[in-house]
Structures are given as C-alpha cells and as structure tokens.
Design a protein around this motif. Sequence first.
Motif, PDB file in Angstrom:
ATOM      1  N   GLU A   1      38.424 -16.654  44.753  1.00 26.80           N
ATOM      2  CA  GLU A   1      38.954 -15.638  43.984  1.00 26.80           C
ATOM      3  C   GLU A   1      40.019 -14.711  44.924  1.00 26.80           C
ATOM      4  O   GLU A   1      40.682 -13.954  44.281  1.00 26.80           O
ATOM      5  N   GLY A   2      40.347 -15.232  46.115  1.00 33.82           N
ATOM      6  CA  GLY A   2      41.327 -14.722  46.809  1.00 33.82           C
ATOM      7  C   GLY A   2      40.858 -13.398  47.724  1.00 33.82           C
ATOM      8  O   GLY A   2      41.765 -12.845  48.129  1.00 33.82           O
ATOM      9  N   LEU A   3      39.609 -13.216  47.575  1.00 35.49           N
ATOM     10  CA  LEU A   3      39.171 -12.173  48.598  1.00 35.49           C
ATOM     11  C   LEU A   3      38.687 -12.541  49.883  1.00 35.49           C
ATOM     12  O   LEU A   3      38.330 -13.803  50.122  1.00 35.49           O
ATOM     13  N   ASP A   4      38.800 -11.483  50.799  1.00 30.48           N
ATOM     14  CA  ASP A   4      38.421 -11.866  52.297  1.00 30.48           C
ATOM     15  C   ASP A   4      36.803 -11.895  52.297  1.00 30.48           C
ATOM     16  O   ASP A   4      36.201 -10.644  52.413  1.00 30.48           O
ATOM     17  N   ALA A   5      36.076 -12.791  52.646  1.00 32.68           N
ATOM     18  CA  ALA A   5      34.591 -12.847  52.695  1.00 32.68           C
ATOM     19  C   ALA A   5      34.217 -13.066  54.066  1.00 32.68           C
ATOM     20  O   ALA A   5      34.742 -13.679  54.715  1.00 32.68           O
ATOM     21  N   LEU A   6      33.146 -12.379  54.500  1.00 29.11           N
ATOM     22  CA  LEU A   6      32.510 -12.650  55.671  1.00 29.11           C
ATOM     23  C   LEU A   6      31.005 -12.716  55.492  1.00 29.11           C
ATOM     24  O   LEU A   6      30.344 -11.891  54.720  1.00 29.11           O
ATOM     25  N   VAL A   7      30.249 -13.829  55.927  1.00 31.87           N
ATOM     26  CA  VAL A   7      28.813 -13.707  55.827  1.00 31.87           C
ATOM     27  C   VAL A   7      28.266 -13.475  57.321  1.00 31.87           C
ATOM     28  O   VAL A   7      28.648 -14.158  58.386  1.00 31.87           O
TER      29      VAL A   7
ATOM     30  N   ALA B   1      29.938 -16.112  48.841  1.00 30.69           N
ATOM     31  CA  ALA B   1      31.202 -16.262  49.885  1.00 30.69           C
ATOM     32  C   ALA B   1      32.223 -17.158  49.516  1.00 30.69           C
ATOM     33  O   ALA B   1      33.281 -16.879  49.328  1.00 30.69           O
ATOM     34  N   LEU B   2      31.796 -18.232  49.044  1.00 28.65           N
ATOM     35  CA  LEU B   2      32.768 -19.401  48.412  1.00 28.65           C
ATOM     36  C   LEU B   2      33.479 -18.819  47.280  1.00 28.65           C
ATOM     37  O   LEU B   2      34.670 -19.013  47.048  1.00 28.65           O
ATOM     38  N   THR B   3      32.732 -18.169  46.334  1.00 28.95           N
ATOM     39  CA  THR B   3      33.205 -17.566  45.120  1.00 28.95           C
ATOM     40  C   THR B   3      34.203 -16.449  45.420  1.00 28.95           C
ATOM     41  O   THR B   3      35.204 -16.785  44.696  1.00 28.95           O
ATOM     42  N   ALA B   4      33.715 -15.684  46.176  1.00 22.20           N
ATOM     43  CA  ALA B   4      34.651 -14.802  46.710  1.00 22.20           C
ATOM     44  C   ALA B   4      36.132 -15.293  47.239  1.00 22.20           C
ATOM     45  O   ALA B   4      37.283 -14.799  46.884  1.00 22.20           O
TER      46      ALA B   4
ATOM     47  N   VAL C   1      36.814  -4.853  58.834  1.00 18.01           N
ATOM     48  CA  VAL C   1      36.868  -4.465  57.675  1.00 18.01           C
ATOM     49  C   VAL C   1      37.060  -5.930  56.776  1.00 18.01           C
ATOM     50  O   VAL C   1      38.038  -6.475  57.173  1.00 18.01           O
ATOM     51  N   VAL C   2      36.453  -6.256  55.686  1.00 18.52           N
ATOM     52  CA  VAL C   2      36.599  -7.298  54.951  1.00 18.52           C
ATOM     53  C   VAL C   2      36.322  -6.823  53.145  1.00 18.52           C
ATOM     54  O   VAL C   2      36.153  -5.650  52.867  1.00 18.52           O
ATOM     55  N   ASP C   3      36.839  -7.577  52.403  1.00 19.10           N
ATOM     56  CA  ASP C   3      36.670  -7.439  51.065  1.00 19.10           C
ATOM     57  C   ASP C   3      35.210  -7.396  50.462  1.00 19.10           C
ATOM     58  O   ASP C   3      34.744  -6.365  49.995  1.00 19.10           O
ATOM     59  N   VAL C   4      34.418  -8.609  50.726  1.00 22.76           N
ATOM     60  CA  VAL C   4      33.033  -8.604  50.789  1.00 22.76           C
ATOM     61  C   VAL C   4      32.405  -9.064  51.778  1.00 22.76           C
ATOM     62  O   VAL C   4      32.641  -9.956  52.722  1.00 22.76           O
ATOM     63  N   LEU C   5      31.350  -8.139  51.986  1.00 20.48           N
ATOM     64  CA  LEU C   5      30.569  -8.453  53.193  1.00 20.48           C
ATOM     65  C   LEU C   5      28.945  -8.998  52.494  1.00 20.48           C
ATOM     66  O   LEU C   5      28.517  -8.538  51.713  1.00 20.48           O
ATOM     67  N   VAL C   6      28.818 -10.298  53.050  1.00 18.03           N
ATOM     68  CA  VAL C   6      27.614 -11.007  52.530  1.00 18.03           C
ATOM     69  C   VAL C   6      26.680 -11.221  53.636  1.00 18.03           C
ATOM     70  O   VAL C   6      26.560 -11.430  54.643  1.00 18.03           O
ATOM     71  N   VAL C   7      25.344 -10.436  53.358  1.00 22.64           N
ATOM     72  CA  VAL C   7      24.358 -10.439  54.415  1.00 22.64           C
ATOM     73  C   VAL C   7      23.385 -11.767  54.013  1.00 22.64           C
ATOM     74  O   VAL C   7      22.430 -11.325  52.883  1.00 22.64           O
ATOM     75  N   GLY C   8      23.257 -12.637  54.839  1.00 19.91           N
ATOM     76  CA  GLY C   8      22.233 -13.876  54.471  1.00 19.91           C
ATOM     77  C   GLY C   8      23.207 -14.999  54.393  1.00 19.91           C
ATOM     78  O   GLY C   8      24.093 -14.924  53.552  1.00 19.91           O
TER      79      GLY C   8
END
Length: 579
Positions: free
Chosen positions: A33-39, A27-30, A11-18
């Motif tokens: 902003e303190g969010l957990d992002a995965l690309v 992903a860099l912006t998230a 589980v992550v905060d933001v999942l980026v596909v691509g």
Amino acid sequence: MTAASNGFDHVVDVLVVGSGGGGMTAALTANAEGLDALVVEKSSHFGGSTALSGGGIWVPGAPAQRRAGYTPSPEGVVEYMRQVTGGLVSEARIRQYVDSAPHMLEFLENLSGWFEFVWKPGYADYYPELPGGSELGSTINVPPIDLRKLGPDEQTLLQPLALAPKGIWLGPKELRSFYRIRQSWAGKGVLLKLIARMVRARVFGERMAAIGQSLAARLRLAMRERGIPLWLDSPMVELLTGAGGAVTGALLERDGARLRVGARLGVVLASGGFDHDLAWRKEQLPVIEQDWSFGNPAAMGDGIRAGEKVGAATELLDEAWWFPAIQWPDGRMQFMLNERMMPAQFIVNGDGKRFINEAAPYMDFGHAMIEGQKSGVTHIPCWLITDHRSWNRYVVGGHLPIPKIPGAPVPTGRKVPTAWLESGVVKAANTWDEMAARIGVPARQLCETAARFNELARKGHDDDFNRGDSVYDNYYGDPTLPNPNLHPLGKPPYYAFRVVLGDLGTSGGLSVDEYARVLRRDGTVLRGLYAVGNTSAPVMGRSYAGAGATIGPAMTFGYVAAKHLAAQARSRPYNSHGR
C-alpha cells in the motif's frame, strides 16, 4: 519534522511487533500500500507459532478452491461461524473474516512468486453437519520448499523442538495416505517417497521443509524481496502513547540499548499469546498445572500485557487452542490426532469411563478434559487404550506398523519400545484388571467400559457418543471397515497411552473490532493500536471451525489491519510526529 525532534530514535509508518504469519502478512500488505513498515521480533528467530504449526490456512472461498471449481456460499460460511462461535463474536468480525480471507490469499498470490496455495479437499470442516459446514473443507496449504532458498535467513527460521531427520517431510495431501500405510498402496507409496527423499537429502543436500516451516519461509522470502526490514532480538518493552492516549510507537531493546520507535500511522501487535507463562495461565485456568504448549517458546504475552497497560480490554484469557497430546520423558510433545480416530481404541478418565467421542475435534476434546477435571474426576491425564492388533495395523505415537528396520528414524517392528514402557507414558497389560491397576482406575468399571465398547463396535454404531457419525471423524479412520472409527478390541496385550492437555497456544487476548483495532474497556477504539493472531481475542470464540483456524484469522486480520491503516493514511493527517 525530524524523528529526533519528536523524541524518537527511528520512525516508520507502521510498526509490526511479531514475525509470525499475522505479522509478516500485515507488513507485506502495508508495504504494497506504499507504507513504510518495520517488523520487530523479540527472539533471535522469525516465524513464531506459524513456523511450528501444520501450516494450514482456513479460508472458505480461497482462490485455490475456486480454481478447482468449488466456491462455498459466503452466507453459508457466516452462518456456520455464527453456530460455532455461539454468540461470542460480533457479526461484523465474522463477516469481515469471511469477506477478507479470500482477498488476503489472492493479494499474496499476486504479490510474489513465492506464494503458491493449494487446497486440501476432503479434510472436512470440524462440524460439517452444521448449516454452512463443508465436507470438502476449506484448508489451504503451501507446497514444500527447499530452505536453502532462504540463504542466511535459514539459520534464523524458528524450528520445531523435535526436528525430523533430513528428507523426512510430508506434503499437505500425503499425511492421510501415510496413516493408511497398511490399508492402501497409496500409503506404501508415501513410505517409498520418504525413503527417496532421505536419499536425495543426503546425496544432493536438499533441505526440504513443508507445512508451517514452508509458510513462514515463503512469507520471509516475500518480505526480503520487497525490502521490508526485520529486526530480530528486539523485544518490545512497552507501547508509547501521545495525546488522548493514542499509541504512537513502542520502546524496544536492541543491541543492548533502548530505542524509541515511532509509528506515524499505528502499531500492529502480532506477538502471539502467553503460551509459556505458566503462572499467568494457572491464574486464568487453575486445572493447567504444567507447560504442555506447542506454541512459540518466546510467547509470554508481551503484546497483551502492553495493550492492557495502555487501557485495552481483554477477552477469553482462560482459553487456548487445545490439543490432546503425549508428553515423552524428555519433555517432547506429540499430537494425539489420528490415534483418536483409530477404530479399536477408547479413552477413559480416572473413573475408567469413556467421556466423549474420542474422534471429536481437538478443541472439543480439550474442553471435555477441562470440564471433567473440574468435576473432581481425573481427566488430565486420561488414557487411550488399544490392542496389539491395532499396534501392528495403525500409526500410533509415531510408530510405523512395518517390520523392524534397524536404525530407522522412527520406531518400527511389532514390539512397543522398551523405553516407552519404562517411561510410564505407555502401559502394557494382559488383562483388564491388570491394566486398571497400571493406570489407576477401578478394575470393574474398566472391564465394563471395554465390554460396552466392544458390544457397540460389533453393532457398528457408537450409541453412547456417536463416534464415526461425522465425516470429520472418518478422515483418519480405517476406510476398510463399515464404520471407519469402530472395531472391537481383540486379544491382549493391551496398551494404554497417557494423554495430557496440550495446546497450539493461548487464544484469548486483546479485544478488537472488525478492523483489528484494539478496544478499550468501554468499547471505544484505542487509536493507533491493532492486534492480530493470538494477541487478539479469537474470531473463532471458544471453538475451531476447521484445520487452519488459527493461522487463517492471523493472516487475514494482519491484511485487514494494514488495509485499514492505509485507508486512514489517505483520509486523515498522520500522527503529530509524522511527515
């Protein structure tokens, strides 16, 4: 609540596909902003179509412009975009782009030392004569970078199919001079620089890369600097939904297993278009019969399909970022850009007639080919016809108009390469009748077209199609002529280059609002799902405002989507499987 108890493996905060420009910017912006992002990336290489591109970013009001003392009026830019999009794009999306694009670049510059953006003044917007259009242009680029700085990631950067020899690279402000190799000392200077770069590459092992390769590399380096994970070889199978149809994550394939990845705040689809799904493309636009796309080889429309399956609407699926091109016998595609601005050339359809200002922006040229083809007259392919003088004066098809250099990495010398002629991609003839027979057009009409073109060229104005009237037309023209885009064709032999309808990728996609939120068919928001870049319907409509009008919106709306996700996180509870 644990990830496993919610049925997710991760589980992550933001999942980026691509992992193209839009995805990495999101992903860099998230992350900032303190969010957990995965690309996650389908292929074994990152960078997407951004890595294969010219690397231009169309951003009116960019910090690099302001530093140079130039700030286009935002209201003027909004009006310009209204004009070029022709009512196909909402006012809210246009304003969001104009407002947010400069902030996006400023954010990246402040985020990491890897980001350095430069302005390329003089490369006009594609319709500089329209209200709000700019003759100076708003194309932003990044400087070249030594790919050795990527370390092990260098091997996973998506590279063009046709790689230039080591040391052969051009900075964003050098290409125009290079095309004037016979007209200016600056052009000859760029040639000397290329020779020096080849020497440095061999002696010192430099692996310099420019344009899209540099942009993708810098985005990856910034992600790595901030510890943002990138999973390669991890294709999305489908989107996962929860209560009320909201998107809660995605099912991936990774390491031979299926993995359910939850997204507490949302999923950002940045997986590109369906550039190479020829069956789907033919269904949308039957005149396209071959795969002539320059887009990412992995772009098969996965994100668009996944969005449709969970109820998303789509727009403009018959549209692409058209770019007339040459296809060589080995399948390699080559842009046809500066050649269409050369003075002594004209382009004919299957009737042997001109049908457009040859120097027009490539989207317009592509639309003219499509509409012409629909009329029943062959326009795909069409033929660019020039003369021997031009062959020895201008850069044509990658040939340098300099004395023959044995072993040179590109064609040189006075003769058209035999392989080009034998392939049928280029035809040579000594008379118009002979040329007409070679390219399959009516001889009388081709003779009349050539005579008419030469008459207009001698007068100095293209009364039929106004070639040369726009500052954009002039950019790669010959500045030594009264009209940089017009000169009569001279003595034979004449040469005809076969022009097909290439593209930089499809441009239609999922319907989105001004925050990049995906919309359902009834216009309501599909919660938890965002789309950017070629996965989303274009903010440019069926047009193209200026160089970099694909990457600019992809990166900008990646930034906007992540900002919106962060604002949502601050104002409402996380998805039910959140923390």
